[in-house]
Each structure stands twice: as C-alpha cells, then as structure tokens.
Design an enzyme around this catalytic site. Structure first.
Site, mmCIF file in Angstrom:
data_model
loop_
_atom_site.group_PDB
_atom_site.id
_atom_site.type_symbol
_atom_site.label_atom_id
_atom_site.label_comp_id
_atom_site.label_asym_id
_atom_site.label_seq_id
_atom_site.Cartn_x
_atom_site.Cartn_y
_atom_site.Cartn_z
ATOM 1 C CG HIS A 1 -3.204 -0.402 -2.668
ATOM 2 N ND1 HIS A 1 -3.428 0.903 -2.337
ATOM 3 C CD2 HIS A 1 -3.287 -1.102 -1.498
ATOM 4 C CE1 HIS A 1 -3.651 0.997 -1.036
ATOM 5 N NE2 HIS A 1 -3.565 -0.199 -0.523
ATOM 6 C CG ASN B 1 -2.886 4.003 1.934
ATOM 7 O OD1 ASN B 1 -4.054 4.209 2.271
ATOM 8 N ND2 ASN B 1 -2.342 2.802 1.957
ATOM 9 C CD GLU C 1 -4.335 3.765 -4.766
ATOM 10 O OE1 GLU C 1 -4.504 4.968 -4.633
ATOM 11 O OE2 GLU C 1 -3.539 3.123 -4.051
ATOM 12 C CB SER D 1 -0.974 -0.007 1.177
ATOM 13 O OG SER D 1 -0.338 -0.436 2.343
#
Ligand code: COA
Length: 655
Positions: free
Chosen positions: A424, A474, A436, A403
């Site tokens: 991800h 993130n 992602e 991540s």
C-alpha cells in the site's frame, strides 16, 4: 576498545570503532580524552582521526540522551582537541554528522572522500548541536550556509563542503593514505588557529533575519529549528565562549523537552518498524524488473518510484490510449525529478530506457514482481489477478496496492495465493516515505521478504500490517474523519476543525485533504457499502449531501470549501447545509474550542490504534506512530498518537 591509537611512521592514527555508526558514547568520549593525551606524548608529527568500517561518526549516541550526561562531555573533548600541539586531520567518509562533524571541527583540518556527507541533523531530533557545531561552523562556511545546515539538518555532499570551506581536501580513493600524506604536509607548516579562534566571515545580517523568519514559519510549532537559528545568530554576534555556553545550555534544555523525546521516539520507531514481525532470515526473490498494472496517478507514481530507484519497469494499461496516458504521467514525474535536481541529466536517459508501457498483459511475462494499482473494486482487482496468474512467471510475486480491500479474497483468485502480498503506497508514491506491507494469511515468507527488500530499495519506511478494512492508516483515518464530521453536527465548521489540526501541527486539515483528493471516490465506496450492509456501515450524511450537489472538492471548485477564487474560502452554502443537518437531528449547536477538537480527534486515533493492536493488525504501537507520521501528516515532533498516550501518562506531553 572503542578508541585505539597506533603509530604509522611519523603519524599517529586514532581510530574510533563503535559500530554500526560509531556514535559518540561515554566510552568513545573517554577513549578520545586518553588518545589526545597519548598522541601528545608520542613521537609523531601529526594525528589522523579516523573510523573503522563504512562511515565516520554519525553523531552523539542518542540512546544515552534519556539519562543525565556523564563526563567527559563532548564540548570538553572538542576543546581539548583544539589545545593540542600537533595538527589533527579528520578523515571523513560515509556520514560525518552531528557530534561527528563537531569532532571534525575541533581538528585543524578535514579531508574527505568524494562520497562523504556532512551535516548537523540534531534539529531533526528536536535538538541543536551541543558541542560547538553552531559556533565553529559559521567561522568556516559563513552565517548563511551554517544557518541552512543547522536549521534543516540536510546532509551536504563533499563537493559542496569543499566549495564552502567546510573541508580542506577531497580525495577519490584510499582515504587513509591520502589523509596521512595530507597530515605530513600540514606538519611542515605552522599550526593553524583553531576553528574557534578564526575570525568570523562577513555576513548579511538582514538577509540572515529574513531566512530565520522563514525557518520559524516553516517550523509550525517545532522548537528546534528556531533554536538552531538563534544559536547561529549568537555565534555571529557574541564572543565565542559566550556563544558556546548558550549553545550548550539550549541543547540541554531541548534534550529534556517533550518535543525531542517525541522525535527520538519516532527516529528509533522507524528503524525498528516491522522488525518484530518481519523475520528477515528469508532471502527475497529477485525484484529487478517490476510490472505495474494501471497508469493512473497511483500506478504512475509507483512506476516512477521504481524507475528512480534504478529498477526496470513495465507499465500495463487496458488499451493503447490509456497506456500512452500512463506513460505520459510517468515521464512527467521523471521530468519533475530532473527539474528539481533529484535525477541527474546523465541518469535521465538511462532511467527512461528502463521504462516500457504496453496495452497487453503478456508484456508482464518477464517481470519479477507485479504491482496492481487499478480501480479500488474487489471484482475488478480479482479479475486483474486472474489475468496475472495466466501471464506471469509462477515465481513472480504479485502485489496489490489496495488501500482497504480484503487481500485474502484477492489472493484467492490466483492458483498459488502464497505469492500475493499487499503493497500500500501513499500518493504521490515517488515522494511519500510510507509503505504499508500487508500480509495476507497465505503469503509466503519469501513473498514478504521481497516486499521488504523492495521497500528498502525504494527508500521507504516499511510497516507491516495484517488484513482488515483500511489496514493501519486508513482505518484510523476513517475513524477520525467520522469524529470530525460528528463535530460538524455538534457545532463546529470545517474551518474550525481544520484550523485546530493545523495549529496542532498537521500540514493540512482533514476537510482540506478530502477536497484535495476528491470526495467522489469515498462517496462511491460508501454507496456500495450502504447497499451491501445498510445497518452496519457508518453514515456520512453531510459528505453525502455535498457529493449529491456535485461538490467533489478542488477539481469541482467546490467541496467543503469554495475554490472559485483559487484558494480555500469558507462557503456560506456549506455552513447552511451543516446547520440544517444539525437542526434536522434536533442538535443545539455550540462552538467547540480548538482544544476540545484536538482532544476528541486524538482520542479517536488512540482508541482505534489500540483496537488495531488488540486485534493483531499492527505489530507495535511504534509502528502505528510511524504510519501516522509518515503517511497522514501527524506532526513528527509530537511522536504519533500512541506515543502521546504514554507521554500523557508520564505527564510529558508536547505543548
Ligand atoms: N545514536 C545511536 N544509535 C544510532 C545513531 C545515533 N546517533 N544513529 C544511528 N543509530 C543506530 C540506528 O538506530 C540503527 O540501529 P539498529 O540497527 O539497532 O536499528 C543503526 O544505528 C543504523 O542506523 P540506520 O539509520 O538504520 O542506518 P543508515 O545507514 O540507513 O543511516 C545514518 C545511517 C547515520 C545516516 C542515520 O542513522 C542517521 O541519520 N542517524 C542519526 C544521525 C544524527 O541525528 N546525529 C545527531 C545525533 S544528536
């Protein structure tokens, strides 16, 4: 021609042809008005309304909603359909949604293919039906079912539509022939009352109100579900003409409301996601057999997502005990899907038979694509990739579920880095829509195309991102968490920040989310970074202090909140810790109002989002909004942080 009329013996066929989804554009409305007049004059006994291609009409053309509506309007077209002298039969297949279903409700009869689905999804675009959907539907299916359909937007399968009276006839194949045959039989009967003239079925007004209250609670500030419930209630209590007029007026008001503009933005942004970066002319590599390394929550979720999509999965763990535990996790998820009706009892054994678990990497040899989901540590992951390099087919695509780690560095541990990509997933991976797709510098077009194809197969919204710390989502999350913690220093408490976020429309606050996922993993990561880069790593002193006390969140019954009583209670110790921290920095604490909390958090998301765009990490602002809405609980009806920048400039922010 978007609408054509042809004669088939004693039946007229009216065909709408406006690909890809036959949305009702201005040209379609004009074509239908002409077709109604023409078929009235033709020497036929009945009319079949059909579409070319793979679906019936999926709704009004939403792209026209940004301009004032041009006549003829859809309500008039439906009313004209109801005043004809020959029976009209709608032939439904694929999706009959929104304005498409409203057209079908204007017909005297509805025949559908088994695989067809019907619904009023306007609510999902911040709207309600505007051409009589909420007024006609309850006359066929009753108030309760109409309320459920209009407020949820769900697609009803054809079998349910038959049971509830929405359609008159179900066929397995050859819809055109079946619809014509049905129309011919109808022509021998007297013309039935139009749906609008039919009497209202009995209803349980108290039960309706109880449901409507639930809808309002779940809407969390979104206007359209409540407006849809109001419209169905009016249908049950007012003369039909009044209910129709009120429905239209509510539709027009909602259409110009910032909430609907935001929802339309995110609808099209999801469909455009990645299109500017992911040139889709390269064919994907096969991806029928997926390997998953790591059977923790994330690995098991990924394995389950693949199995539920009909793929074959081999899950590998480091030893027999871990492999058995991983297997159990996957089986539990599948059982849950079975219990919730997302997996049929017939499919369950087949899905299980597609699943293998093992404690040796060699089991991954036949896999087309392997997804690594092990502990978030560069050295651990690099070692896994070295081992994958040794056992997998040279043409297999290798993906990491990291991540935030540097995927270019992970890719460097295999001989042919072009086959490495980032996938991800978001937890729980079999539920969350977002994926992602991280593009390391050396990834081949085919490896990327394979990631895109897998995302599609899994029903995910796939957003491409380039490599950076945290990619899109993130990285933004880290920035607004820092800001949230800064506000604690300045005078807010966790419950103030979380309360403001929930009032804004987030399902959970940022501190509640941390408690849910556990504070220890982020703490371990911070400690590593403090050691690697003591000057450059932003500090999180309050979170660090909580962790030092073992307050790791829900699993420890204590984190930002106290869970001893089985719910999130504020904790005097946390308040004292925060106040001590402010005092140690000489900060005079002040109450921060919710508007300021939200303004600061959204601003940080927008600033970080802009940096992500400027650095070329995300392709478009719309992609960033899609990530925040689908992965981080950003309220969909606000369109995403980047949409809010434009809306604020245009003076059309959501309330
Ligand atoms: N108006 C205008 N364009 C529409 C549309 C509508 N109502 N519904 C779909 N489209 C477009 C999409 O933007 C997409 O365009 P693109 O290829 O340029 O990206 C294309 O039609 C195909 O849609 P997509 O969603 O990618 O296809 P799908 O097969 O996965 O799903 C539907 C088809 C119909 C289920 C889905 O598009 C949908 O739910 N549409 C909205 C229905 C709706 O809300 N109707 C009420 C409108 S008030």
């Amino acid at each position: 021609m978007t609408v054509t009329v042809e004669q088939s013996g004693d039946i007229a066929r009216v065909t709408i042809d406006n690909p890809p989804v036959h949305a009702i554009s201005h040209a379609v409305r004009e074509g239908l008005v002409a077709a109604i007049a023409r078929t009235e004059a033709m020497d036929v006994v009945a009319v079949v309304l059909r579409t070319a291609g793979k679906t019936f009409v999926a709704g009004a053309d939403v792209r026209e909603f940004n301009a004032p509506p041009q006549p003829p309007h859809l309500p008039g077209v439906v009313t004209a359909l109801e005043s004809v002298t020959k029976p009209w039969v709608a032939a439904l297949h694929g999706a009959a949604l929104g304005g498409g279903l409203e057209l079908a409700l204007g017909c005297h009869y509805r025949v559908a293919l088994h695989s067809a689905r019907m619904g009023l999804p306007e609510v999902l675009l911040g709207l309600i039906p505007g051409a009589g959907g909420t007024v006609r539907l309850p006359r066929l299916v009753g108030a309760h079912q109409a309320l459920s359909m209009a407020t949820s937007g769900r697609h009803v399968p054809a079998t349910e539509a038959l049971e509830t009276g929405l359609i008159d006839h179900l066929v397995d194949a050859d819809l055109d022939a079946a619809a014509e045959q049905f129309a011919r039989a109808c022509a021998a009967q007297p013309l039935p009352l139009s749906v609008l003239q039919r009497p209202l079925p009995a209803w349980d007004a108290n039960g309706f109100e109880a449901e409507a209250e639930k809808v309002a609670r779940r809407a969390r500030g979104q206007l359209s579900p409540v407006a849809a419930a109001d419209a169905v209630r009016r249908a049950m209590t007012l003369p039909p003409e009044e209910a129709l007029a009120a429905e239209r007026s509510a539709f027009l008001t909602l259409k110009d409301d910032p909430q609907s503009k935001a929802l339309r933005h995110i609808f099209f942004a999801e469909r455009a996601a990645g299109k500017s970066w992911l040139t889709l002319d390269t064919a994907p590599a096969p991806h029928r057999h997926i390997g998953v390394v790591g059977g923790g929550n994330m690995g098991a979720g990924i394995a389950a997502a693949c199995l539920l999509a009909g793929l074959k999965v081999t899950l590998v763990e480091r030893d027999a005990t871990s492999a058995a535990a991983g297997r159990k996790r996957v089986e539990k998820i599948l059982q849950g899907s079975l219990n919730r009706g997302r997996l049929s009892p017939e499919d369950h054994p087949r899905v299980l038979s597609n699943f293998q678990s093992a404690d040796v990497f060699g089991a991954l040899a036949p896999c087309d694509l392997v997804i690594e989901a092990v502990f978030e540590d560069l050295d651990v992951k690099a070692e896994v990739f070295e081992r994958l390099d040794a056992v997998t087919r040279p043409d297999a695509v290798l993906a990491t579920n990291t991540s935030y780690l540097d995927i270019d560095a992970i890719a460097a541990s295999v001989r042919e880095p072009s086959r490495v990509i980032g996938l991800h997933f978001f937890s729980p991976a079999h539920v969350m829509k977002l994926l992602e797709l991280v593009l390391p510098a050396k990834a081949s077009a085919q490896a990327i195309a394979t990631g895109v194809a897998l995302g599609k197969r899994l029903g995910k919204v796939t957003v491409p991102a380039k490599v950076c710390d945290g990619f899109i989502g993130n990285r933004i999350l880290a920035a607004y968490r820092r800001e949230a913690e800064q506000m604690l220093e300045d005078g807010a408490l966790p419950q103030d920040v979380d309360g403001a976020l929930k009032a804004f429309g987030f399902p959970m606050g940022v501190f509640e989310v941390q408690d849910l996922s556990g504070l220890d993993i982020a703490w371990a990561m911070r400690k590593r970074r403090y050691a690697e880069d003591p000057e450059g790593t932003p500090r999180a002193p309050i979170a660090d202090a909580l962790c030092e006390q073992g307050r790791f969140g829900r699993k420890a019954e204590r984190g930002w909140y106290n869970y001893a009583a089985g719910r999130a209670d504020t904790d005097a110790d946390v308040t004292a810790l925060i106040e001590r921290h402010s005092a140690s920095k000489g900060i005079r604490r002040r109450a921060i109002p919710p508007e300021e909390i939200i303004a600061r958090l959204i601003n940080v998301m927008q600033v970080e989002g802009q940096a992500i765009l400027d650095e070329g990490i995300a392709a478009t602002a719309g992609d960033i909004d899609v990530v925040m809405v689908n992965g981080y609980g950003f309220p969909r009806w606000r369109g995403g942080p980047m949409f809010m920048v434009d809306a604020a400039r245009a003076g059309t922010s959501t309330r």
